[in-house]
Design an enzyme around this catalytic site. Sequence first.
Site, PDB file in Angstrom:
ATOM      1  N   TYR A   1       7.979  -1.334  -1.228  1.00 17.69           N
ATOM      2  CA  TYR A   1       7.645  -2.760  -1.146  1.00 17.69           C
ATOM      3  C   TYR A   1       8.392  -3.500  -2.256  1.00 17.69           C
ATOM      4  O   TYR A   1       8.790  -2.908  -3.266  1.00 17.69           O
ATOM      5  CB  TYR A   1       6.143  -2.964  -1.289  1.00 17.69           C
ATOM      6  CG  TYR A   1       5.358  -2.499  -0.088  1.00 17.69           C
ATOM      7  CD1 TYR A   1       4.916  -3.411   0.868  1.00 17.69           C
ATOM      8  CD2 TYR A   1       5.068  -1.159   0.099  1.00 17.69           C
ATOM      9  CE1 TYR A   1       4.197  -2.989   1.985  1.00 17.69           C
ATOM     10  CE2 TYR A   1       4.353  -0.722   1.212  1.00 17.69           C
ATOM     11  CZ  TYR A   1       3.918  -1.641   2.150  1.00 17.69           C
ATOM     12  OH  TYR A   1       3.213  -1.223   3.249  1.00 17.69           O
TER      13      TYR A   1
ATOM     14  N   TYR B   1       6.647   6.231   4.923  1.00 14.58           N
ATOM     15  CA  TYR B   1       6.979   6.304   3.508  1.00 14.58           C
ATOM     16  C   TYR B   1       5.863   7.008   2.746  1.00 14.58           C
ATOM     17  O   TYR B   1       4.706   7.016   3.188  1.00 14.58           O
ATOM     18  CB  TYR B   1       7.201   4.900   2.925  1.00 14.58           C
ATOM     19  CG  TYR B   1       5.975   4.005   2.935  1.00 14.58           C
ATOM     20  CD1 TYR B   1       5.045   4.045   1.891  1.00 14.58           C
ATOM     21  CD2 TYR B   1       5.754   3.118   3.981  1.00 14.58           C
ATOM     22  CE1 TYR B   1       3.928   3.227   1.900  1.00 14.58           C
ATOM     23  CE2 TYR B   1       4.630   2.300   3.993  1.00 14.58           C
ATOM     24  CZ  TYR B   1       3.729   2.363   2.955  1.00 14.58           C
ATOM     25  OH  TYR B   1       2.610   1.562   2.963  1.00 14.58           O
TER      26      TYR B   1
ATOM     27  N   ARG C   1       2.537   7.773   4.659  1.00 15.28           N
ATOM     28  CA  ARG C   1       1.892   6.816   5.529  1.00 15.28           C
ATOM     29  C   ARG C   1       2.691   6.687   6.818  1.00 15.28           C
ATOM     30  O   ARG C   1       3.914   6.734   6.820  1.00 15.28           O
ATOM     31  CB  ARG C   1       1.814   5.448   4.863  1.00 15.28           C
ATOM     32  CG  ARG C   1       0.764   5.344   3.770  1.00 15.28           C
ATOM     33  CD  ARG C   1      -0.111   4.135   3.990  1.00 15.28           C
ATOM     34  NE  ARG C   1      -0.737   4.156   5.307  1.00 15.28           N
ATOM     35  CZ  ARG C   1      -1.252   3.089   5.897  1.00 15.28           C
ATOM     36  NH1 ARG C   1      -1.207   1.903   5.290  1.00 15.28           N
ATOM     37  NH2 ARG C   1      -1.833   3.181   7.088  1.00 15.28           N
TER      38      ARG C   1
ATOM     39  N   HIS D   1       4.245   1.025   9.530  1.00 14.53           N
ATOM     40  CA  HIS D   1       3.350  -0.068   9.921  1.00 14.53           C
ATOM     41  C   HIS D   1       3.828  -1.392   9.340  1.00 14.53           C
ATOM     42  O   HIS D   1       4.587  -1.422   8.364  1.00 14.53           O
ATOM     43  CB  HIS D   1       1.919   0.196   9.437  1.00 14.53           C
ATOM     44  CG  HIS D   1       1.815   0.370   7.953  1.00 14.53           C
ATOM     45  ND1 HIS D   1       2.090   1.566   7.324  1.00 14.53           N
ATOM     46  CD2 HIS D   1       1.484  -0.495   6.971  1.00 14.53           C
ATOM     47  CE1 HIS D   1       1.930   1.429   6.014  1.00 14.53           C
ATOM     48  NE2 HIS D   1       1.576   0.172   5.770  1.00 14.53           N
TER      49      HIS D   1
ATOM     50  N   HIS E   1       1.915  -4.984   7.985  1.00  8.06           N
ATOM     51  CA  HIS E   1       0.624  -5.566   7.636  1.00  8.06           C
ATOM     52  C   HIS E   1       0.523  -7.011   8.130  1.00  8.06           C
ATOM     53  O   HIS E   1       1.491  -7.772   8.065  1.00  8.06           O
ATOM     54  CB  HIS E   1       0.449  -5.614   6.109  1.00  8.06           C
ATOM     55  CG  HIS E   1       0.351  -4.276   5.454  1.00  8.06           C
ATOM     56  ND1 HIS E   1      -0.847  -3.657   5.201  1.00  8.06           N
ATOM     57  CD2 HIS E   1       1.316  -3.458   4.963  1.00  8.06           C
ATOM     58  CE1 HIS E   1      -0.628  -2.502   4.584  1.00  8.06           C
ATOM     59  NE2 HIS E   1       0.677  -2.356   4.435  1.00  8.06           N
TER      60      HIS E   1
END
Length: 278
Positions: A149, A183, A204, A207, A209
Amino acid sequence: MSRAVVASFAGTEDPRLHTLMTDLVRRAHDFVTSNDLTTAEWEFAIDFLTRTGQVCSDVRQEFILLSDTLGISTMVDILTNSRVREQTPSAVLGPFYVEGPPAVRSGADLAEGLPGVPMWVDVAVTDPDGAPLPDAIVDVWQSNEDGFYDVQLPDLDGPVLRGQFRTDADGRLRFWTILPCEYPIPDDGPVGQMLDAVGRHPFRAPHVHFMISAPGHRRLITQLFPSDGAYLTSDSVFGVKHNLIVDMPEHRGPTPDGRVVDGAWRRLDFTFRIAPDA
């Protein structure tokens, strides 16, 4: 001992606080006795929690990560939101949401030139009966193709792969981003050590969000997962729900907004339904 500690909360004025504290003591004491916990083990647990707190910063929340990987975040989410059956299923917030994302217009490119498979997103926000909700606020955030991120990349100049939209008169918004990739959660701290010790992977499922708010309606925090993504059945934070797994099919050639894409691109179409406030 448990009775004495429970009795010490007798003067608690808030009944809910009294219930939570006394039940916590009973269950914690039962855990200690049923497992014959040693002093060394309890000291290790205290050290683990201390180190978890020391890792936390304004861009990293190790305690949320711990809650996520123990499935507690998802359990709280289910208990809080599963009673609203007419609403799109919710999902955990995760540790990388940042308050005050930049406002962006429909049609924008959240990737801003970052590498990855281009993906066109066309989503609608409606009430449970399908009536569109104009002017709903929709926060979007995701990782880059390497699983990071923007808050994890200090060399980036400003926010990227995150933004705040408003739906149009038809309750819709459209934008470009990149196909999400699997990731690993940050595993260089106490939570990663815990996962390694018990033989669990840190990954994970891919996806995107979404956080959606509209006047007079419940706020929805959720995630969408590509149906061909990895780790859908072993997501490290137990965040995948069947109704949030969606097709993001591959296309070639003309794009919905006329953008020229060299090679394949993906498309995500979805309708979010949010319930009225109780």
